[in-house]
Structure formats: structure tokens, C-alpha cells
Design a protein around this motif. Sequence first.
Motif, PDB file in Angstrom:
ATOM      1  N   SER A  17       0.800  -1.224   0.000  1.00  0.00           N
ATOM      2  CA  SER A  17       0.000   0.000   0.000  1.00  0.00           C
ATOM      3  C   SER A  17       0.837   1.281   0.000  1.00  0.00           C
ATOM      4  O   SER A  17       0.277   2.369   0.084  1.00  0.00           O
ATOM      5  CB  SER A  17      -0.939  -0.013   1.214  1.00  0.00           C
TER       6      SER A  17
ATOM      7  N   SER B 194      -8.638   3.345  -4.112  1.00  0.00           N
ATOM      8  CA  SER B 194      -7.857   4.461  -3.558  1.00  0.00           C
ATOM      9  C   SER B 194      -7.985   5.745  -4.372  1.00  0.00           C
ATOM     10  O   SER B 194      -8.058   5.720  -5.614  1.00  0.00           O
ATOM     11  CB  SER B 194      -6.383   4.051  -3.525  1.00  0.00           C
TER      12      SER B 194
ATOM     13  N   TYR C 171       1.441   1.901  -7.888  1.00  0.00           N
ATOM     14  CA  TYR C 171       0.379   1.571  -6.930  1.00  0.00           C
ATOM     15  C   TYR C 171      -0.973   2.039  -7.464  1.00  0.00           C
ATOM     16  O   TYR C 171      -1.956   1.297  -7.453  1.00  0.00           O
ATOM     17  CB  TYR C 171       0.692   2.231  -5.575  1.00  0.00           C
TER      18      TYR C 171
ATOM     19  N   ASN D 168      -7.100   9.550   1.851  1.00  0.00           N
ATOM     20  CA  ASN D 168      -6.170   9.175   2.933  1.00  0.00           C
ATOM     21  C   ASN D 168      -6.871   9.141   4.287  1.00  0.00           C
ATOM     22  O   ASN D 168      -7.591  10.077   4.639  1.00  0.00           O
ATOM     23  CB  ASN D 168      -5.021  10.182   3.015  1.00  0.00           C
TER      24      ASN D 168
ATOM     25  N   ARG E  81      -1.540   3.825  12.225  1.00  0.00           N
ATOM     26  CA  ARG E  81      -0.997   4.022  10.888  1.00  0.00           C
ATOM     27  C   ARG E  81       0.452   3.539  10.837  1.00  0.00           C
ATOM     28  O   ARG E  81       1.225   3.724  11.796  1.00  0.00           O
ATOM     29  CB  ARG E  81      -1.066   5.517  10.568  1.00  0.00           C
TER      30      ARG E  81
ATOM     31  N   GLN F 262       5.758   4.518   8.091  1.00  0.00           N
ATOM     32  CA  GLN F 262       6.360   5.042   6.862  1.00  0.00           C
ATOM     33  C   GLN F 262       5.423   5.993   6.116  1.00  0.00           C
ATOM     34  O   GLN F 262       5.805   6.546   5.083  1.00  0.00           O
ATOM     35  CB  GLN F 262       6.749   3.899   5.903  1.00  0.00           C
TER      36      GLN F 262
ATOM     37  N   VAL G 268       3.154   9.483   5.857  1.00  0.00           N
ATOM     38  CA  VAL G 268       3.642  10.787   6.292  1.00  0.00           C
ATOM     39  C   VAL G 268       3.039  11.250   7.618  1.00  0.00           C
ATOM     40  O   VAL G 268       3.732  11.831   8.455  1.00  0.00           O
ATOM     41  CB  VAL G 268       3.454  11.844   5.173  1.00  0.00           C
TER      42      VAL G 268
ATOM     43  N   LYS H   8       4.646   9.309  10.455  1.00  0.00           N
ATOM     44  CA  LYS H   8       6.066   9.647  10.495  1.00  0.00           C
ATOM     45  C   LYS H   8       6.243  10.979  11.225  1.00  0.00           C
ATOM     46  O   LYS H   8       7.132  11.143  12.062  1.00  0.00           O
ATOM     47  CB  LYS H   8       6.599   9.727   9.052  1.00  0.00           C
TER      48      LYS H   8
ATOM     49  N   GLY I  59      10.280  14.629   2.459  1.00  0.00           N
ATOM     50  CA  GLY I  59      10.252  14.896   1.019  1.00  0.00           C
ATOM     51  C   GLY I  59       9.450  16.157   0.728  1.00  0.00           C
ATOM     52  O   GLY I  59       9.664  17.203   1.355  1.00  0.00           O
TER      53      GLY I  59
ATOM     54  N   ALA J 146       2.628  18.904  -1.068  1.00  0.00           N
ATOM     55  CA  ALA J 146       1.508  18.028  -1.449  1.00  0.00           C
ATOM     56  C   ALA J 146       0.362  18.244  -0.471  1.00  0.00           C
ATOM     57  O   ALA J 146       0.585  18.476   0.726  1.00  0.00           O
ATOM     58  CB  ALA J 146       1.958  16.574  -1.415  1.00  0.00           C
TER      59      ALA J 146
ATOM     60  N   ARG K 256      -3.381  16.693   0.973  1.00  0.00           N
ATOM     61  CA  ARG K 256      -4.186  15.483   1.066  1.00  0.00           C
ATOM     62  C   ARG K 256      -5.444  15.746   1.885  1.00  0.00           C
ATOM     63  O   ARG K 256      -5.473  16.627   2.766  1.00  0.00           O
ATOM     64  CB  ARG K 256      -3.394  14.356   1.768  1.00  0.00           C
TER      65      ARG K 256
ATOM     66  N   ARG L 218       8.842  11.624  -4.958  1.00  0.00           N
ATOM     67  CA  ARG L 218       8.390  10.590  -5.899  1.00  0.00           C
ATOM     68  C   ARG L 218       8.640  11.036  -7.333  1.00  0.00           C
ATOM     69  O   ARG L 218       8.549  12.234  -7.621  1.00  0.00           O
ATOM     70  CB  ARG L 218       6.901  10.324  -5.670  1.00  0.00           C
TER      71      ARG L 218
ATOM     72  N   GLU M 297       4.441  12.987  -8.683  1.00  0.00           N
ATOM     73  CA  GLU M 297       3.719  13.289  -7.431  1.00  0.00           C
ATOM     74  C   GLU M 297       2.238  13.493  -7.719  1.00  0.00           C
ATOM     75  O   GLU M 297       1.845  13.903  -8.818  1.00  0.00           O
ATOM     76  CB  GLU M 297       4.335  14.541  -6.793  1.00  0.00           C
TER      77      GLU M 297
HETATM   78  N1  GDD Z   1       5.520   8.717   3.117  1.00  0.00           N
HETATM   79  C1  GDD Z   1       6.078   9.929   3.034  1.00  0.00           C
HETATM   80  N2  GDD Z   1       7.275  10.140   3.652  1.00  0.00           N
HETATM   81  N3  GDD Z   1       5.433  10.911   2.358  1.00  0.00           N
HETATM   82  C2  GDD Z   1       5.996  12.124   2.310  1.00  0.00           C
HETATM   83  C3  GDD Z   1       7.218  12.413   2.926  1.00  0.00           C
HETATM   84  C4  GDD Z   1       7.900  11.378   3.629  1.00  0.00           C
HETATM   85  O1  GDD Z   1       8.971  11.550   4.194  1.00  0.00           O
HETATM   86  N4  GDD Z   1       7.513  13.723   2.700  1.00  0.00           N
HETATM   87  C5  GDD Z   1       6.508  14.226   1.977  1.00  0.00           C
HETATM   88  N5  GDD Z   1       5.591  13.265   1.727  1.00  0.00           N
HETATM   89  C6  GDD Z   1       4.362  13.427   0.933  1.00  0.00           C
HETATM   90  C7  GDD Z   1       4.232  12.431  -0.206  1.00  0.00           C
HETATM   91  O2  GDD Z   1       5.047  12.820  -1.318  1.00  0.00           O
HETATM   92  C8  GDD Z   1       2.737  12.516  -0.484  1.00  0.00           C
HETATM   93  O3  GDD Z   1       2.469  13.583  -1.347  1.00  0.00           O
HETATM   94  C9  GDD Z   1       2.135  12.821   0.894  1.00  0.00           C
HETATM   95  O4  GDD Z   1       3.226  13.182   1.746  1.00  0.00           O
HETATM   96  C10 GDD Z   1       1.394  11.649   1.529  1.00  0.00           C
HETATM   97  O5  GDD Z   1       2.237  10.520   1.526  1.00  0.00           O
HETATM   98  P1  GDD Z   1       1.800   9.150   2.244  1.00  0.00           P
HETATM   99  O6  GDD Z   1       1.442   9.400   3.648  1.00  0.00           O
HETATM  100  O7  GDD Z   1       2.891   8.159   1.958  1.00  0.00           O
HETATM  101  O8  GDD Z   1       0.441   8.772   1.517  1.00  0.00           O
HETATM  102  P2  GDD Z   1      -0.013   8.707  -0.008  1.00  0.00           P
HETATM  103  O9  GDD Z   1      -0.984   9.835  -0.216  1.00  0.00           O
HETATM  104  O10 GDD Z   1       1.129   8.601  -0.926  1.00  0.00           O
HETATM  105  O11 GDD Z   1      -0.782   7.300  -0.051  1.00  0.00           O
HETATM  106  C11 GDD Z   1      -1.670   6.950   0.994  1.00  0.00           C
HETATM  107  O12 GDD Z   1      -2.986   7.343   0.658  1.00  0.00           O
HETATM  108  C12 GDD Z   1      -3.565   6.703  -0.488  1.00  0.00           C
HETATM  109  C13 GDD Z   1      -4.976   7.278  -0.701  1.00  0.00           C
HETATM  110  O13 GDD Z   1      -4.920   8.560  -1.212  1.00  0.00           O
HETATM  111  C14 GDD Z   1      -1.551   5.444   1.187  1.00  0.00           C
HETATM  112  O14 GDD Z   1      -2.275   5.058   2.335  1.00  0.00           O
HETATM  113  C15 GDD Z   1      -2.149   4.686   0.008  1.00  0.00           C
HETATM  114  O15 GDD Z   1      -2.182   3.291   0.310  1.00  0.00           O
HETATM  115  C16 GDD Z   1      -3.587   5.203  -0.228  1.00  0.00           C
HETATM  116  O16 GDD Z   1      -4.188   4.524  -1.293  1.00  0.00           O
END
Ligand code: GDD
Length: 349
Positions: free
Chosen positions: A88, A131, A154, A183, A189, A192, A194, A197, A216, A220, A222, A283, A286
Motif C-alpha cells: 500500500s 484508492s 500503486y 487518505n 498508521r 512510513q 507521512v 512519520k 520529502g 503536497a 491530502r 516521488r 507526485e
Molecule cells: N511517506 C512519506 N514520507 N510521504 C511524504 C514524505 C515522507 O517523508 N515527505 C513528503 N511526503 C508526501 C508524499 O510525497 C505525499 O504527497 C504525501 O506526503 C502523503 O504521503 P503518504 O502518507 O505516503 O500517503 P499517499 O498519499 O502517498 O498514499 C496513501 O494514501 C492513499 C490514498 O490517497 C496510502 O495510504 C495509500 O495506500 C492510499 O491509497
Amino acid sequence: MIRALITGITGQDGSYLADFLLGKPNYEVHGLLRSRSVPNRERIAHLGPAEADGRLRFHHADLNDASALIRLIDLIRPDEVYNLAAQSHVRVSFDVPIYTAETTGMGALRLLEAIRRVSGEQRVKFYQASSAEMFGSAPPPQTLRTPFHPRSPYGCAKLYAHWQTVNYREAYGLFACSGILFNHESPRRGEQFVSRKITRAAARIKVGLERTLAMGNLDARRDWGFAGDYVRAMWMMLQQDEPDDYLLATGQAHSVRQLLEMAFGMLDLDYRDHVTFDPTLTRPAEVDVLIGDATKARDRLGWRPEVDFPGLVRMMVENDLDIARGELAGPIPGRPTSHIPFRPEPLGS
Ligand code: GDD
Ligand code: NAP
């Protein structure tokens, strides 16, 4: 008794869904576990009493093994199947694209096919964990009519699983629902992702266990909700007269930077004193902004998220502060004493 099979029961959502279903007196829950060298039952350890009563049972299988899924469906004969298992992590999917396609995409098809082949006339209800990543670069707000444009292996794998779910409904009359979830986070949670973390690092910095946090892309945005609210809607979808697809979201977005500000601020810290930039955490493509329109879930299911963004961040910060303070006091049994931060290899290496 209604028999529910949950794939991904050891994950965040699987554990909340198991809590939710076991809270109903008429549910028997079957959890799919994949083989691991170290058992990973932290999130479901509190369900021991249900296991002792026989209302919660575990079975070894894997979404990558079609024969195991057929055996499992035949053994359990479930009334409801919740397919929550997946690779995921979006950033990781760029490192393991084929594995992600196999597990997250083909895994759903293997499960659908096992249900179709084994269950015959029995009316099995199927929930697919789709998702918001499937929308990718589609401009917000994203609705059920927004064209998909995934931006990661993904997202592509989830889109494949989504369309297979729709197709099994249309082609074979399976009661199959796809929940397109934005999200959602919680104290359970994975570290790893965000949100966790950030709340974990803020708490550890507060008590002196760490000093810096490598991040990173902070721009972004969410649409972050609480996982406990979202699993309730998964169940609601399967209780309707007809199968359908739904979108779950809060309708409000915040940036990663705002999340940092809020989480650190709750501990009287300034994130700018601690956060460093690490390009390997960005990424190759993005997803800039996700904001979902959950009107249909609100109107048809009567679903509304109960926890707002500050409430969610507070819940996570407080939980991580307790853990950090506990760690200061001594090692927690079953928990590694040192944390290995997730630092991916640069892409292409
Ligand atoms: N993980 C992570 N780690 N993300 C970071 C970081 C970091 O150090 N710094 C910035 N980010 C940014 C990512 O680039 C992204 O834009 C945002 O934080 C959220 O990252 P994640 O928490 O890893 O979630 P995601 O949005 O990529 O994916 C999650 O949500 C999806 C639904 O929208 C996951 O749970 C997926 O499985 C899910 O489908
Ligand atoms: P998670 O915490 O990462 O949990 C994933 C689960 O899948 C874990 O139980 C994992 O088992 C299991 N799994 C992984 N590979 C497997 C395989 N090959 N066979 C069997 N099980 C396997 O994910 P989550 O946050 O709870 O999310 C649940 C589902 O919703 C996922 O499909 C995710 O992609 C999707 N989703 C999540 C969000 C979100 O914001 N959380 C939003 C939209 C969609 P181990 O414990 O053994 O690793």
C-alpha cells in the motif's frame, strides 16, 4: 452468524474493521495472515478474547497464491469478504512495481475469481479497498465522475483492481463494491506514511529521543480523515440492497507542511528547527492535491466522518507521545529498541 473474511487484518484498516465487526454480536471474523519471519500482530493483539471465544480465526494464505485463496474461500464460505490487503505504499511501489501489480492489482482478481469459482449460487458480498491515488493528477475536487489518471505503479494497480471489481459485478452479478477512499490515518498508521512519520518524530523530538526529521515534498495536499470512520462505511456499503461504488473523504485538504506545523505546534515545537529535506523521499511523479466529494456516501449511506483534522492529529500526537515516554522509561517488549528510518535508494540505482 455472519462470516466475514478480512484480507489485510494485520494492517491499519483491517484491525479497525475487525474491532468494528466483532463489536456486533452476530459476526464471526476470519483474518488472512501471510507468512512472515516475525509475526506482525501488534494491531490485533487486543483481540485475544475474541480469538479465545472462536469469533475470530486466522488462516495462512497470500494474495499472490490463487490456490490458497480458493482453499480459504472453500473452507470459510464467507458471507462478506473485505479485500484490504495490498502493498500500500506509493513511494515503495516505484521500487517494486511488478510486485505491487501482482499483490495490489492481480491479488484482487485472484480473490474475485476464487469467490466466483467456489461460491456458486451463494450470495457473497465483496468489498474492494480502492484508492484516491487512482485519480492521480486529475484536478480537485475529485468525484465519482472524475476521469482517473494514476501517477504511480500503486495507483495503476489499484485502478486495475477497481475495474475488475466493477466487471465482476456487471459480468457475473457478484455483489461487489469498490470504496474509493481518500487518505485516512490513526494511531495505528504505519510509521512510513507521512502522518504517522510526523507525529512519531514530533513526539520523539519532544522527549529528546531524536533531533531531526528528514522529509520529502511538503507542498503536497491530502484529504486526511480518521481510519475508524472509514471502516464503518465499508460495512455500510455491503448492507445496501444493491452493490455500488462510493467515494469516502472529508472534503478538506491540508498540506504536509500544515500537518507538520500542527503536530509540532501541539508539542510547543517549531518544525522548521528540525525538518531537513531528503530528495530520495520525493516521488518520480507526485500527486499534488486530493480533495474528495463524498456526497453519495453521505446521501445513500448516511455516512459522515466524526473526527476532524485537528482531532486526528491530536489523537496521533498524544498516542506517539505516550509511546516515546514509555521508550524513555525502558524498552517495550516485542518492539525494536532502535528505529531504522525509511530511506529509499535513489530511483534508478
Ligand atoms: N511517506 C512519506 N514520507 N510521504 C511524504 C514524505 C515522507 O517523508 N515527505 C513528503 N511526503 C508526501 C508524499 O510525497 C505525499 O504527497 C504525501 O506526503 C502523503 O504521503 P503518504 O502518507 O505516503 O500517503 P499517499 O498519499 O502517498 O498514499 C496513501 O494514501 C492513499 C490514498 O490517497 C496510502 O495510504 C495509500 O495506500 C492510499 O491509497
Ligand atoms: P496497511 O496498513 O499497509 O495494511 C496492508 C495489509 O495488507 C497488511 O495486513 C499486510 O500484511 C497485508 N498484505 C500485504 N501484502 C499481502 C499479500 N501478498 N498477501 C496477503 N496480505 C498482504 O494498509 P491500510 O492503510 O490498512 O489500507 C488498507 C487497504 O486500503 C489497502 O489496500 C490500501 O491500499 C487501501 N487504501 C488505504 C488508504 C489509507 O489512506 N490508509 C486509502 C485508500 C486505500 P502484513 O501485516 O503481513 O504486512
